[in-house]
Scaffold this motif. Structure first.
Motif, PDB file in Angstrom:
ATOM      1  N   THR A 148      86.978  49.281  21.435  1.00 33.96           N
ATOM      2  CA  THR A 148      86.849  47.832  21.580  1.00 33.96           C
ATOM      3  C   THR A 148      87.042  47.171  20.220  1.00 33.96           C
ATOM      4  O   THR A 148      87.297  47.840  19.215  1.00 33.96           O
ATOM      5  N   ASN A 180      88.003  47.265  29.394  1.00 36.84           N
ATOM      6  CA  ASN A 180      86.944  47.793  28.542  1.00 36.84           C
ATOM      7  C   ASN A 180      85.688  46.944  28.717  1.00 36.84           C
ATOM      8  O   ASN A 180      85.677  45.957  29.452  1.00 36.84           O
ATOM      9  N   ARG A 181      84.604  47.308  28.073  1.00 37.40           N
ATOM     10  CA  ARG A 181      83.306  46.695  28.358  1.00 37.40           C
ATOM     11  C   ARG A 181      83.301  45.183  28.147  1.00 37.40           C
ATOM     12  O   ARG A 181      82.490  44.474  28.747  1.00 37.40           O
ATOM     13  N   SER A 296      83.875  54.492  31.654  1.00 39.75           N
ATOM     14  CA  SER A 296      83.226  53.190  31.596  1.00 39.75           C
ATOM     15  C   SER A 296      81.978  53.237  30.728  1.00 39.75           C
ATOM     16  O   SER A 296      81.281  54.256  30.667  1.00 39.75           O
ATOM     17  N   PHE A 297      81.708  52.156  30.052  1.00 37.21           N
ATOM     18  CA  PHE A 297      80.540  52.080  29.176  1.00 37.21           C
ATOM     19  C   PHE A 297      79.276  51.987  30.014  1.00 37.21           C
ATOM     20  O   PHE A 297      79.195  51.205  30.957  1.00 37.21           O
ATOM     21  N   GLN A 299      75.127  51.619  29.353  1.00 34.64           N
ATOM     22  CA  GLN A 299      74.078  51.405  28.370  1.00 34.64           C
ATOM     23  C   GLN A 299      73.077  52.549  28.379  1.00 34.64           C
ATOM     24  O   GLN A 299      72.563  52.965  27.329  1.00 34.64           O
ATOM     25  N   ALA A 302      74.426  55.354  26.355  1.00 35.91           N
ATOM     26  CA  ALA A 302      74.360  55.027  24.933  1.00 35.91           C
ATOM     27  C   ALA A 302      72.944  55.204  24.402  1.00 35.91           C
ATOM     28  O   ALA A 302      72.734  55.734  23.301  1.00 35.91           O
ATOM     29  N   HIS A 343      78.827  52.388  21.070  1.00 36.00           N
ATOM     30  CA  HIS A 343      79.971  51.564  21.482  1.00 36.00           C
ATOM     31  C   HIS A 343      81.070  52.355  22.185  1.00 36.00           C
ATOM     32  O   HIS A 343      82.004  51.743  22.721  1.00 36.00           O
ATOM     33  N   ALA A 346      84.358  53.014  25.826  1.00 34.87           N
ATOM     34  CA  ALA A 346      84.236  51.629  26.276  1.00 34.87           C
ATOM     35  C   ALA A 346      84.935  51.352  27.593  1.00 34.87           C
ATOM     36  O   ALA A 346      84.841  50.243  28.103  1.00 34.87           O
TER      37      ALA A 346
END
Length: 440
Positions: A148, A180-181, A296-297, A299, A302, A343, A346
């Motif tokens: 990103t 992207n995110r 896909s991102f 959370q 992460a 990050h 993404a």
């Protein structure tokens, strides 16, 4: 000593090399696709399910915060812009205006939000700092695959390229490719419900995303030309556009290509090569129920990686180096690794990954091909769950995909390449230099 022991064991039992490669691939598979080839531990599984089921959808404005956290604490201004492409995708761009050359201290941090439907006076802003024409030279930065706009900022002030350019007096615009995110949005399609949202490939980034982003930046700044900076896939997008769209070529005064990609024959990334050889994109489409989203991102992922990378930075660094390239001279700061995994990945489409895989399987060193939709135009193929599925004859009027003629590029180009990248090599730089007709 440990490395010597591994080499000794591998020499005595060569088959173990394949085991090591498989383990590395499985780790990369989980980290960069969002799919899990093995079952999560019960606690992790419960946490992930709770997140997916109970977290309310984020408002569009909430996606501003991750970028704001990277920029505003350091005293730079940050603007958020929304660009609608000709085919309806809504892309989020971020802008860091040039810093005054006379500034001895960082200016007060500010933020604003604009759309391509907003005039300068109507552009909302937390400090009334609306989009305006500028005399500063404009630079547009296109990120890499599964990356990103944040990728230009993670190193921080004085090291991150976007910060350095703003300090040098450039008006910095950072794009985000569809899917992207930051760009999971469309005027009609829902990325979580409509399979056709994910039917795009690299050609669509070339034909729609880049022209819309460049035109928006030109309109907002009043500049007729800008400098284009692409990294990895961003260089592929730039090369394809410069060779096929005269309007884009006329708008770019200089193309700066970092880790340039046009041909993927020299790629050694285990994840990429193995995925291409086994045609993993077809398997991924079936897993995703035909939606075609890749990496896909999440959370929750992460957050789960953060303590791991803080405790075992070299373990997480192994993910990155195996996927992106070796780090023999310690150019990657171990303390930066946890932030990187906040990050990445993404998100993109399976067709984007398929486009890369096609290049690996094709093994061509002289041509950058458009997406291969296949030669089967039968009704049975055309009626798959992906309603936008088409064949080469329908799309191109011929059985095989055409190429981007890189010899038509006349725009000045600056190439920057490394010796240890799994995606690119210094050889590719020489190959491009021998094909492109512009100043290098």
């Amino acid at each position: 000593m440990a490395g010597e022991a591994v080499q000794t064991v591998s020499a005595r039992w060569p088959g173990l090399k394949n085991v090591y490669a498989l383990i590395a691939y499985l780790l990369l598979f989980q980290a960069f696709t969002g799919l899990h080839p093995w079952r999560l531990l019960p606690k992790q599984q419960a946490r992930l399910q709770q997140y997916q089921q109970n977290e309310a959808p984020k408002a569009a404005d909430s996606y501003f915060q991750p970028m704001a956290d990277l920029v505003l604490p350091h005293g730079y201004q940050l603007e958020e812009h929304f660009v609608t492409t000709a085919d309806g995708y809504i892309l989020r761009m971020f802008r860091i205006p040039a810093r005054p050359a006379s500034a001895s201290a960082p200016p007060a941090s500010t933020a604003s939000t604009c759309t391509n439907n907003s005039s300068s006076s109507a552009c909302s802003s937390s400090n009334n700092n609306s989009t305006h024409s500028t005399a500063a030279p404009v630079v547009l930065m296109q990120h890499a695959l599964l990356d990103t706009s944040a990728g230009w900022l993670l190193l921080g002030p004085g090291r991150g390229l976007a910060f350095q350019l703003a300090d040098a007096g450039f008006d910095v615009w950072m794009t985000n490719s569809r899917g992207n995110r930051y760009s999971r949005n469309h005027t009609r399609l829902n990325p979580d419900a409509d399979a056709s949202f994910w039917s795009y490939n690299v050609d669509d980034l070339v034909e729609y995303d880049l022209p819309a982003s460049i035109q928006y930046a030109k309109n907002a700044t009043g500049q007729q030309q800008l400098v284009y900076i692409g990294y990895s896939q961003g260089t592929m997008i730039g090369l394809a556009a410069l060779s096929s769209q005269p309007d884009i070529a006329a708008s770019i005064s200089l193309a700066v290509l970092m880790a340039p990609v046009a041909f993927t024959t020299a790629m050694t990334s285990p994840a990429f090569v193995l995925s291409a050889k086994v045609r993993f994109e077809n398997y991924a489409l079936s897993i995703f129920g035909g939606q075609g989203e890749w990496g896909s991102f999440r959370q929750a992922n992460a957050e789960a990686m953060l303590p791991i990378c803080r405790r075992f930075p070299r373990f997480c660094m192994g993910y990155l180096t195996a996927f992106c390239g070796k780090n023999p001279k310690g150019n990657l700061d171990p303390e930066l690794v946890p932030l990187v995994f906040q990050h990445l990945p993404a998100g993109t489409s399976v067709n984007i990954m398929a486009h890369w895989a096609q290049g690996i399987r094709r093994g061509c060193k002289k041509h950058l091909y458009r997406f291969d939709h296949g030669t089967d135009c039968s009704s049975s193929v055309m009626s798959t769950s992906n309603s936008s599925r088409r064949c080469n004859l329908e799309v191109y009027g011929q059985h095989h995909p055409p190429v981007y003629d890189l010899a038509k590029i006349t725009t000045p180009i600056a190439l920057f390449t490394g010796k240890a990248s799994h995606h690119t090599s210094i050889i590719w730089g020489f190959e491009l230099a021998g094909i492109c007709s512009g100043d290098l």
